[in-house]
Design an enzyme around this catalytic site. Structure first.
Site, PDB file in Angstrom:
ATOM      1  N   GLN A   1      -5.597  -3.428  -0.892  1.00 48.24           N
ATOM      2  CA  GLN A   1      -6.563  -3.800  -1.939  1.00 48.24           C
ATOM      3  C   GLN A   1      -5.859  -3.892  -3.305  1.00 48.24           C
ATOM      4  O   GLN A   1      -4.653  -4.089  -3.335  1.00 48.24           O
ATOM      5  CB  GLN A   1      -7.761  -2.841  -1.962  1.00 48.24           C
ATOM      6  CG  GLN A   1      -8.661  -2.942  -0.728  1.00 48.24           C
ATOM      7  CD  GLN A   1      -8.245  -2.067   0.433  1.00 48.24           C
ATOM      8  OE1 GLN A   1      -7.831  -0.944   0.249  1.00 48.24           O
ATOM      9  NE2 GLN A   1      -8.340  -2.590   1.632  1.00 48.24           N
TER      10      GLN A   1
ATOM     11  N   LYS B   1       0.421  -9.154  -1.314  1.00 45.92           N
ATOM     12  CA  LYS B   1       1.224  -7.935  -1.123  1.00 45.92           C
ATOM     13  C   LYS B   1       1.971  -7.953   0.195  1.00 45.92           C
ATOM     14  O   LYS B   1       3.114  -7.518   0.272  1.00 45.92           O
ATOM     15  CB  LYS B   1       0.324  -6.688  -1.179  1.00 45.92           C
ATOM     16  CG  LYS B   1      -0.279  -6.430  -2.547  1.00 45.92           C
ATOM     17  CD  LYS B   1      -1.109  -5.160  -2.561  1.00 45.92           C
ATOM     18  CE  LYS B   1      -2.331  -5.235  -1.688  1.00 45.92           C
ATOM     19  NZ  LYS B   1      -3.334  -6.229  -2.092  1.00 45.92           N
TER      20      LYS B   1
ATOM     21  N   GLY C   1      -6.157  -6.992   4.818  1.00 46.08           N
ATOM     22  CA  GLY C   1      -5.566  -8.033   5.659  1.00 46.08           C
ATOM     23  C   GLY C   1      -4.284  -8.503   4.997  1.00 46.08           C
ATOM     24  O   GLY C   1      -4.329  -9.189   3.988  1.00 46.08           O
ATOM     25  N   HIS C   2      -3.153  -8.074   5.532  1.00 48.39           N
ATOM     26  CA  HIS C   2      -1.864  -8.472   4.957  1.00 48.39           C
ATOM     27  C   HIS C   2      -1.259  -9.567   5.829  1.00 48.39           C
ATOM     28  O   HIS C   2      -1.008  -9.356   7.006  1.00 48.39           O
ATOM     29  CB  HIS C   2      -0.912  -7.272   4.880  1.00 48.39           C
ATOM     30  CG  HIS C   2      -1.343  -6.281   3.838  1.00 48.39           C
ATOM     31  ND1 HIS C   2      -0.912  -4.985   3.813  1.00 48.39           N
ATOM     32  CD2 HIS C   2      -2.162  -6.418   2.780  1.00 48.39           C
ATOM     33  CE1 HIS C   2      -1.459  -4.364   2.777  1.00 48.39           C
ATOM     34  NE2 HIS C   2      -2.227  -5.213   2.142  1.00 48.39           N
TER      35      HIS C   2
ATOM     36  N   ASP D   1      -5.659  -8.997  -2.389  1.00 53.34           N
ATOM     37  CA  ASP D   1      -5.199 -10.319  -1.930  1.00 53.34           C
ATOM     38  C   ASP D   1      -4.167 -10.936  -2.872  1.00 53.34           C
ATOM     39  O   ASP D   1      -4.128 -12.157  -3.048  1.00 53.34           O
ATOM     40  CB  ASP D   1      -6.376 -11.302  -1.774  1.00 53.34           C
ATOM     41  CG  ASP D   1      -7.439 -10.755  -0.851  1.00 53.34           C
ATOM     42  OD1 ASP D   1      -7.056 -10.199   0.186  1.00 53.34           O
ATOM     43  OD2 ASP D   1      -8.623 -10.890  -1.158  1.00 53.34           O
TER      44      ASP D   1
HETATM   45  P1  IMP Z   1     -14.971  -2.338   1.507  1.00 50.13           P
HETATM   46  O1  IMP Z   1     -13.587  -1.872   1.224  1.00 50.13           O
HETATM   47  O2  IMP Z   1     -15.105  -3.042   2.829  1.00 50.13           O
HETATM   48  O3  IMP Z   1     -15.982  -1.255   1.343  1.00 50.13           O
HETATM   49  O4  IMP Z   1     -15.360  -3.461   0.419  1.00 50.13           O
HETATM   50  C1  IMP Z   1     -15.527  -3.141  -0.953  1.00 50.13           C
HETATM   51  C2  IMP Z   1     -15.030  -4.262  -1.827  1.00 50.13           C
HETATM   52  O5  IMP Z   1     -13.624  -4.350  -1.718  1.00 50.13           O
HETATM   53  C3  IMP Z   1     -15.559  -5.648  -1.455  1.00 50.13           C
HETATM   54  O6  IMP Z   1     -15.678  -6.412  -2.626  1.00 50.13           O
HETATM   55  C4  IMP Z   1     -14.466  -6.204  -0.574  1.00 50.13           C
HETATM   56  O7  IMP Z   1     -14.468  -7.619  -0.560  1.00 50.13           O
HETATM   57  C5  IMP Z   1     -13.242  -5.652  -1.304  1.00 50.13           C
HETATM   58  N1  IMP Z   1     -12.080  -5.513  -0.426  1.00 50.13           N
HETATM   59  C6  IMP Z   1     -11.867  -4.583   0.515  1.00 50.13           C
HETATM   60  N2  IMP Z   1     -10.675  -4.757   1.094  1.00 50.13           N
HETATM   61  C7  IMP Z   1     -10.112  -5.818   0.514  1.00 50.13           C
HETATM   62  C8  IMP Z   1      -8.844  -6.474   0.661  1.00 50.13           C
HETATM   63  O8  IMP Z   1      -7.983  -6.091   1.453  1.00 50.13           O
HETATM   64  N3  IMP Z   1      -8.633  -7.534  -0.154  1.00 50.13           N
HETATM   65  C9  IMP Z   1      -9.521  -7.948  -1.068  1.00 50.13           C
HETATM   66  N4  IMP Z   1     -10.718  -7.365  -1.250  1.00 50.13           N
HETATM   67  C10 IMP Z   1     -11.000  -6.303  -0.469  1.00 50.13           C
END
Ligand code: IMP
Length: 422
Positions: free
Chosen positions: A223, A16, A40-41, A13
């Site tokens: 991420q 990007k 989520g971009h 977040d």
């Molecule tokens: P997962 O990717 O859904 O398995 O989540 C694992 C961890 O990564 C959690 O803490 C999520 O909140 C974090 N996470 C996954 N995708 C994003 C993103 O696009 N932005 C911020 N945090 C993310």
């Protein structure tokens, strides 16, 4: 522009989406190389907000080729919804989007397992996005996953899906969860497969053709560094390599074809989900949330917030090989009298100038802060460095120096025009 990898230098977040959109102007091809619809971009163009989850942000500009690479994981139904949603907003998606044959699929049992594992973990939960990302990459590593190439072969898909649903229903039963109906899942995913078929390609060959043509490729990271499965705050991470190396394995483009790595970071720190965040601070979180900022683009969850952590960003610069920095959300700090920046960690008598690997140690670490005077002036109308207050410039210069990379882009708002190229 040359071949550029863009990565998040914090916990995701970082803004990007917007920086990718800005850099895409100079790119010919934009590739997503890891993660799935957990990302989520957000991109704002002329007052319209676009939220992209798996489709590369390059789709919002004309004549860009967008690729979902082999390293990504794809929930076909969600991808169809995303494409349809974009088409409804007038975005042209035709011969400009390609989906790798070898990307792995995220299927409903992955989502169910993701949710069940979080419930079982209780207070030790990761705080995942519940999109099934961990279990899908788990199947990939265990060599039991289904791929896009299987999805578009109806007979093969049917057979493999039936077996997988049988196997996973057994696991779901052990969790006390409801089993899935093969018929229902098959119908839904088969239809998504038919819809996606025209986009499916051997993207490794396609990308190498682009390299030979001399096209400029932008690898759009999702991420952030500290959510990387190897380099992040394990186990509070996602299941892919979010760092620069992941762009090569996730696309099939070798490291020596990469010219530049851009690291994106906020002028402060945020995180969604659980896990250590050394500079977390309620005061800055309340201020940002009251401004309506820092709610997740994918899940709507309020993000945890803290001061800028230069120990973390220096680590990110090291493992990604960041050349250039993009600092975003500068305007979020406009009202503060004093701004803190973490320049080291302390755990009892021990000082750290790097991020310790032991998660329990990191969770205990207390930040050591330097203080900077706030500028207390709106910055959102600045279009060049000289438009920014001197105190803002001093602050940004310090962040770049502490991180150990060159400041290349400063962003003072969500709009394309609210971007300072340095
Ligand atoms: P997962 O990717 O859904 O398995 O989540 C694992 C961890 O990564 C959690 O803490 C999520 O909140 C974090 N996470 C996954 N995708 C994003 C993103 O696009 N932005 C911020 N945090 C993310």
């Amino acid at each position: 522009m040359a071949n550029t990898i863009l990565v998040g230098a914090q916990w995701g977040d970082e803004g990007k989406g917007k920086i990718i959109d800005v850099l895409t102007e100079q790119a010919d091809v934009v590739v997503r190389t890891q993660g799935g619809n957990n990302a989520g971009h957000t991109v704002h163009i002329k007052g319209q907000k676009y939220v992209l989850h798996l489709v590369p942000s390059g789709i919002l500009r004309k004549q860009k080729v967008c690729v979902i690479g082999n390293g990504a994981v794809v929930d076909p139904v969600s991808l169809v919804e995303e494409i349809e949603g974009l088409r409804k907003l007038g975005v042209k998606i035709d011969r400009n989007l390609y989906l790798s044959e070898t990307a792995h699929l995220v299927l409903p049992y992955h989502r169910e397992l993701d949710a069940q594992r979080e419930i079982v973990k209780g207070k030790n939960k990761i705080g995942t996005t519940k999109r099934g990302i961990g279990p899908a990459y788990g199947d990939k590593a265990a060599r039991t996953g289904l791929r896009v190439v299987d999805l578009v072969k109806p007979e093969r898909f049917k057979q493999q899906l039936e077996l997988k649903i049988k196997e996973n229903n057994g696991i779901l039963k052990a969790f006390g969860a409801k089993p899935l109906s093969f018929k229902k899942v098959h119908e839904e995913y088969r239809a998504a497969g038919d819809y996606l078929k025209p986009f499916v390609a051997n993207t490794v060959i396609l990308l190498h053709e682009a390299v030979r043509r001399g096209d400029d490729i932008l690898f759009e990271g999702a991420q952030g560094t500290f959510l990387d499965i190897d380099h992040g705050t394990y186990p509070f991470v996602t299941s892919s390599n979010t760092t620069a190396g992941g762009a090569c394995t996730g696309s099939g483009i070798p490291p020596h074809r990469i010219d530049r790595v851009v690291g994106v970071m906020k002028a402060y720190t945020t995180r969604v989900g659980e896990g250590p965040l050394p500079t977390e601070n309620a005061e800055i979180a309340d201020m940002l949330h009251a401004m309506g900022r820092e709610f997740g683009a994918t899940t709507g969850r309020p993000r945890r917030c803290g001061w800028f952590d230069s120990v973390a960003t220096r680590h990110a610069a090291m493992v990604n090989g960041i050349d250039d920095l993009a600092i975003t959300n500068i305007d979020g700090l406009d009202s503060l009298e004093t701004i803190k920046v973490c320049i080291g960690y302390r755990d009892g008598d021990r000082q750290y100038d790097y991020v310790p690997n032991d998660i329990e140690v990191l969770a205990r670490c207390q930040p050591v802060y330097a203080e900077f005077p706030g500028w207390r002036t709106p910055t959102d109308r600045a279009r060049k460095m000289s438009d920014l207050p001197a105190k803002t410039r001093t602050y940004l210069k310090a962040l770049a120096e502490l991180t150990g990379a060159k400041l290349a882009i400063a962003s003072v708002g969500p709009g394309r025009e609210q971007t300072i190229l340095i």
